[in-house]
Design an enzyme around this catalytic site. Structure first.
Site, PDB file in Angstrom:
ATOM      1  N   LYS A  14       0.072   4.250  -0.210  1.00  0.00           N
ATOM      2  CA  LYS A  14      -0.581   5.429   0.386  1.00  0.00           C
ATOM      3  C   LYS A  14      -0.383   6.644  -0.533  1.00  0.00           C
ATOM      4  O   LYS A  14      -0.354   6.483  -1.740  1.00  0.00           O
ATOM      5  CB  LYS A  14      -0.063   5.684   1.798  1.00  0.00           C
TER       6      LYS A  14
ATOM      7  N   ASN B 196       0.863  -1.187   0.000  1.00  0.00           N
ATOM      8  CA  ASN B 196       0.000   0.000   0.000  1.00  0.00           C
ATOM      9  C   ASN B 196       0.898   1.236   0.000  1.00  0.00           C
ATOM     10  O   ASN B 196       1.496   1.566   1.022  1.00  0.00           O
ATOM     11  CB  ASN B 196      -0.897  -0.029   1.247  1.00  0.00           C
TER      12      ASN B 196
ATOM     13  N   HIS C 223      -9.633   1.063   4.884  1.00  0.00           N
ATOM     14  CA  HIS C 223      -8.347   1.225   5.588  1.00  0.00           C
ATOM     15  C   HIS C 223      -8.567   2.138   6.796  1.00  0.00           C
ATOM     16  O   HIS C 223      -9.363   3.076   6.744  1.00  0.00           O
ATOM     17  CB  HIS C 223      -7.306   1.823   4.636  1.00  0.00           C
TER      18      HIS C 223
ATOM     19  N   GLU D  95      -5.582  -5.227  10.563  1.00  0.00           N
ATOM     20  CA  GLU D  95      -4.571  -4.193  10.765  1.00  0.00           C
ATOM     21  C   GLU D  95      -4.864  -3.442  12.075  1.00  0.00           C
ATOM     22  O   GLU D  95      -5.650  -2.483  12.075  1.00  0.00           O
ATOM     23  CB  GLU D  95      -4.608  -3.188   9.614  1.00  0.00           C
TER      24      GLU D  95
ATOM     25  N   GLY E 195       2.297   1.982  10.918  1.00  0.00           N
ATOM     26  CA  GLY E 195       3.249   3.082  10.820  1.00  0.00           C
ATOM     27  C   GLY E 195       3.951   3.423  12.113  1.00  0.00           C
ATOM     28  O   GLY E 195       4.573   4.484  12.232  1.00  0.00           O
TER      29      GLY E 195
ATOM     30  N   GLU F 109      -6.928   4.497   7.948  1.00  0.00           N
ATOM     31  CA  GLU F 109      -6.709   5.931   7.691  1.00  0.00           C
ATOM     32  C   GLU F 109      -7.954   6.545   7.053  1.00  0.00           C
ATOM     33  O   GLU F 109      -8.277   7.708   7.294  1.00  0.00           O
ATOM     34  CB  GLU F 109      -5.457   6.124   6.819  1.00  0.00           C
TER      35      GLU F 109
ATOM     36  N   SER G   8       3.249  -2.359  10.434  1.00  0.00           N
ATOM     37  CA  SER G   8       4.697  -2.401  10.670  1.00  0.00           C
ATOM     38  C   SER G   8       5.334  -3.737  10.273  1.00  0.00           C
ATOM     39  O   SER G   8       6.238  -4.227  10.961  1.00  0.00           O
ATOM     40  CB  SER G   8       5.013  -2.043  12.122  1.00  0.00           C
TER      41      SER G   8
HETATM   42  C1  PEP Z   1      -0.886   0.112   6.111  1.00  0.00           C
HETATM   43  O1  PEP Z   1      -0.949   1.308   5.866  1.00  0.00           O
HETATM   44  O2  PEP Z   1      -1.784  -0.626   5.721  1.00  0.00           O
HETATM   45  C2  PEP Z   1       0.252  -0.383   6.873  1.00  0.00           C
HETATM   46  C3  PEP Z   1       0.181  -1.598   7.325  1.00  0.00           C
HETATM   47  O3  PEP Z   1       1.296   0.481   7.084  1.00  0.00           O
HETATM   48  P1  PEP Z   1       2.718   0.123   7.773  1.00  0.00           P
HETATM   49  O4  PEP Z   1       3.206  -1.171   7.144  1.00  0.00           O
HETATM   50  O5  PEP Z   1       3.585   1.269   7.439  1.00  0.00           O
HETATM   51  O6  PEP Z   1       2.464  -0.050   9.218  1.00  0.00           O
END
Ligand code: PEP
Length: 256
Positions: free
Chosen positions: A11, A9, A96, A168, A174, A98, A214
């Protein structure tokens, strides 16, 4: 055994030309393999150049990061499923965290997005996950179940055949603080149980459940060591071709 799936992803990162360069770089590092599915989710503006960089019938597929549920019309700033299909997207990320926290998305609209994706032949990647406060209050399972219920209610087993769920935890996205394999497995098992109770055991055992939050080259092996985890949704680490290639490699060489 479900085939591992790794999704990057991006973003809101990478222009169209940067996207093409990143894909060229990645392809030099990762051999094609039938052992894992790999999907890239660039921003809308880079989808066309990503498609061109991947070339026809690439073994790497494209996803969009969002869609609108209507087919067309007066929805300024939005993009429909058929527009994404026209750019050869096969997948679309829906719900997601976000989008939920920064843009106020609710399960009711997420459900409409899942249905619109399915209606137009896009495979939805439905994201669910709890906040740190919810985890600490012992509400992880009820939060995730409510999100699944709100987003998937009324779908048929046939619809669910192309749906992927990404667990998630918000506190892991992040932050550099990934869930432990054990924490992820506990939630993945409860998601599969929810699918079995709501639909049937065949649907529950076929659906892919990814972990996101992460994920790095350092923790991917441990996550994939559990057969409850069918792959990863990767944010930060997918922008570094070396790191993402290592993560893909771990999925490609995962022991069945
Ligand atoms: C994400 O945005 O779906 C995500 C898992 O980000 P990160 O791997 O940076 O934690």
């Amino acid at each position: 055994m479900r085939r591992p799936l790794i999704i990057g992803n991006w973003k809101m990162n990478k222009t169209a030309s940067e996207a093409a360069a990143l894909i060229r770089d990645l392809r030099e590092r990762v051999p094609a393999s039938p052992n894992a599915d790999v999907v890239l989710a660039p921003p809308f503006t880079a989808l066309e150049s990503a498609r061109n960089a991947l070339g026809p019938s690439s073994w790497i597929s494209l996803a969009a990061q969002n869609l609108h549920w209507e087919t067309h019309g007066a929805f300024t700033g939005e993009v429909s499923a058929s527009m994404l299909r026209d750019l050869d997207c096969r997948y679309v990320i829906v719900g997601h965290s976000e989008r939920r926290t920064l843009f106020g998305e609710r399960d009711e609209n997420i459900q409409k997005k899942v249905r619109a994706a399915l209606m137009h032949g896009l495979s939805p990647i439905l994201c669910v996950g709890e906040s740190l406060a919810e985890r600490e209050a012992g509400r992880t399972e009820s939060v995730v179940t409510a999100q699944l219920n709100g987003s998937l209610a009324g779908l048929t087993t046939q619809d669910l055949a192309t749906v992927t769920i990404a667990y998630e935890p918000i506190w892991a996205i992040g932050t550099g603080r990934a869930a432990t394999t054990e924490q992820a497995v506990t939630v993945h098992r409860s998601i599969r149980l929810f699918m079995e109770t709501g639909w049937d055991s065949q649907t529950a055992s076929a659906i892919r459940i990814l972990y996101g939050g992460s994920v790095t080259p350092q923790n991917i092996e441990s996550l994939l060591a559990s057969d409850a985890i069918d792959g990863a949704l990767v944010g930060g680490a997918c922008l570094d071709p070396d790191s993402f290639a290592t993560i893909i490699g771990a999925a490609q060489t995962r022991r069945a």
